[in-house]
Design an enzyme around this catalytic site. Structure first.
Site, PDB file in Angstrom:
ATOM      1  N   HIS A  42       0.841  -1.204   0.000  1.00  0.00           N
ATOM      2  CA  HIS A  42       0.000   0.000   0.000  1.00  0.00           C
ATOM      3  C   HIS A  42       0.876   1.254   0.000  1.00  0.00           C
ATOM      4  CE1 HIS A  42      -2.686  -2.976   2.254  1.00  0.00           C
ATOM      5  NE2 HIS A  42      -3.410  -2.669   1.198  1.00  0.00           N
ATOM      6  N   GLY A 152      -2.386  -1.974  -7.290  1.00  0.00           N
ATOM      7  CA  GLY A 152      -1.244  -2.874  -7.342  1.00  0.00           C
ATOM      8  C   GLY A 152      -1.466  -4.003  -8.344  1.00  0.00           C
ATOM      9  N   GLN A 158      -7.911  -7.430 -11.150  1.00  0.00           N
ATOM     10  CA  GLN A 158      -8.616  -6.217 -10.708  1.00  0.00           C
ATOM     11  C   GLN A 158      -8.205  -5.014 -11.565  1.00  0.00           C
ATOM     12  OE1 GLN A 158      -9.510  -5.230  -6.427  1.00  0.00           O
ATOM     13  NE2 GLN A 158      -7.633  -4.064  -6.628  1.00  0.00           N
ATOM     14  N   ARG A 192      -3.639 -10.326   4.255  1.00  0.00           N
ATOM     15  CA  ARG A 192      -4.052 -11.664   4.697  1.00  0.00           C
ATOM     16  C   ARG A 192      -2.873 -12.537   5.136  1.00  0.00           C
ATOM     17  NH1 ARG A 192      -8.294 -11.009   0.428  1.00  0.00           N
ATOM     18  NH2 ARG A 192     -10.284 -11.067   1.527  1.00  0.00           N
TER      19      ARG A 192
END
Ligand code: AMP
Length: 300
Positions: A42, A152, A158, A192
């Site tokens: 991030h 990213g 995505q 995660r």
């Protein structure tokens, strides 16, 4: 850094910063949407945004509609205080942290669905996931009205889906894909990863290792076809007893067209991607590598 929690506050904060008095020039807004529990991946997006834009907006929202009924929405890691400190350190101007009620004040009846690109890879194992992603990102784009939005390549599908949405709907924002950030030992950073126990964490290294070795094999011409690449990756991953493969796929990128096993890399036009999703215990990890045309042909 200003922390805002509702849409009105966000719009007001943006309006007052956007117009640069005296210059007649609009400032450029760079936007980084996240689900929080921030890490270096991030942070790299925030840095890219800082470099390319005058105003940096970071959002933290764990979006319920992109989680399936048996997924980890409730248990998804959250730490607002730590996240705010990281955002501040990375030079974020506006941190937007809406609640579910702010984002979905009434049952929403409008969804954005990108067809085709979402019926493969993670779209198969996570039905409805990408509809949730495109819907929330479209809403966030309407709220922030960014010039640039940073995503990213860790989530390569995505990126492809959002690029398609922006093009199809003439959204006035440039999607900026950013490279995957990894731990020193190769594991792709993910919020995660905290779910992994020590043994799973160790065995999860098989993902990045297999991708790295595969890249070498392709560039040296030892792996020449789609089928060879796929079985190389599958065999590599299967060497870790805790790994349970969800998918290993080789596709074109960003059009995400499947490629036949016998297809030779030198005959494929454009870039390709090897994408994988693998369970370690209950934790599903994704990773990928993009192979550019030039790299595939480097041995020829
Ligand atoms: P998330 O909070 O997991 O929804 O991710 C927010 C953004 O950070 C998405 O654009 C992700 O692709 C990106 N991201 C997550 N992990 C990484 C990573 N290891 N390297 C680069 N970007 C990442």
């Amino acid at each position: 850094m200003m922390i805002v929690r509702d849409v009105q506050q966000l719009r007001a904060a943006l309006a007052s910063r956007r117009s640069a008095p005296g210059t007649g020039k609009e400032k450029k807004v760079g936007f980084v949407p996240t689900m929080g529990y921030l890490h270096e991946g991030h942070a790299s997006l925030m840095r890219a945004a800082r470099e390319q834009s005058d105003i940096v907006v970071l959002s933290i929202f764990v979006n319920p509609i992109q989680f399936g009924p048996n997924e980890d929405f409730e248990s998804y890691p959250r730490d607002e205080e730590r996240d705010a400190a990281i955002a501040e350190r990375e030079g974020v101007d506006i941190l937007f942290i809406p609640t579910v009620e702010v984002m979905y004040p009434q049952p929403t009846r409008t969804k954005i669905r990108v067809s085709g690109l979402t019926d493969r890879l993670c779209g198969v194992s996570r039905p409805g996931h990408f509809d949730g992603v495109t819907t929330v990102v479209a809403k966030l784009f309407n709220m922030v009205q960014p010039d640039y939005a940073f995503f990213g390549m860790k989530d390569a599908q995505q990126v492809a889906v959002l690029q398609q949405m922006v093009t199809d709907l003439n959204m006035n924002v440039e999607i900026v894909p950013c490279p995957i950030v990894r731990e020193h030992d190769g594991l792709a950073l993910s919020s995660r990863n905290v779910y992994l126990n020590e043994e799973e964490r160790e065995q999860a290294l098989v993902l990045s290792r297999s991708l790295r070795e595969a890249r070498e094999g392709v560039s040296q011409g030892e792996i020449a076809t789609v089928g060879e690449l796929r079985s190389f990756l599958e065999t590599g991953i299967a060497s870790s007893p805790l790994a349970r493969i969800d998918y290993v796929e080789i596709l074109t990128f960003p059009s995400l067209e499947p490629l036949a096993a016998e297809e030779r890399f030198e005959d494929i036009n454009g870039d390709i991607i090897a994408a994988l999703a693998v369970f370690f215990g209950k934790t599903r990890l994704i990773d990928n590598m993009r192979l550019e045309k030039a790299e595939v042909l480097s041995h020829v």
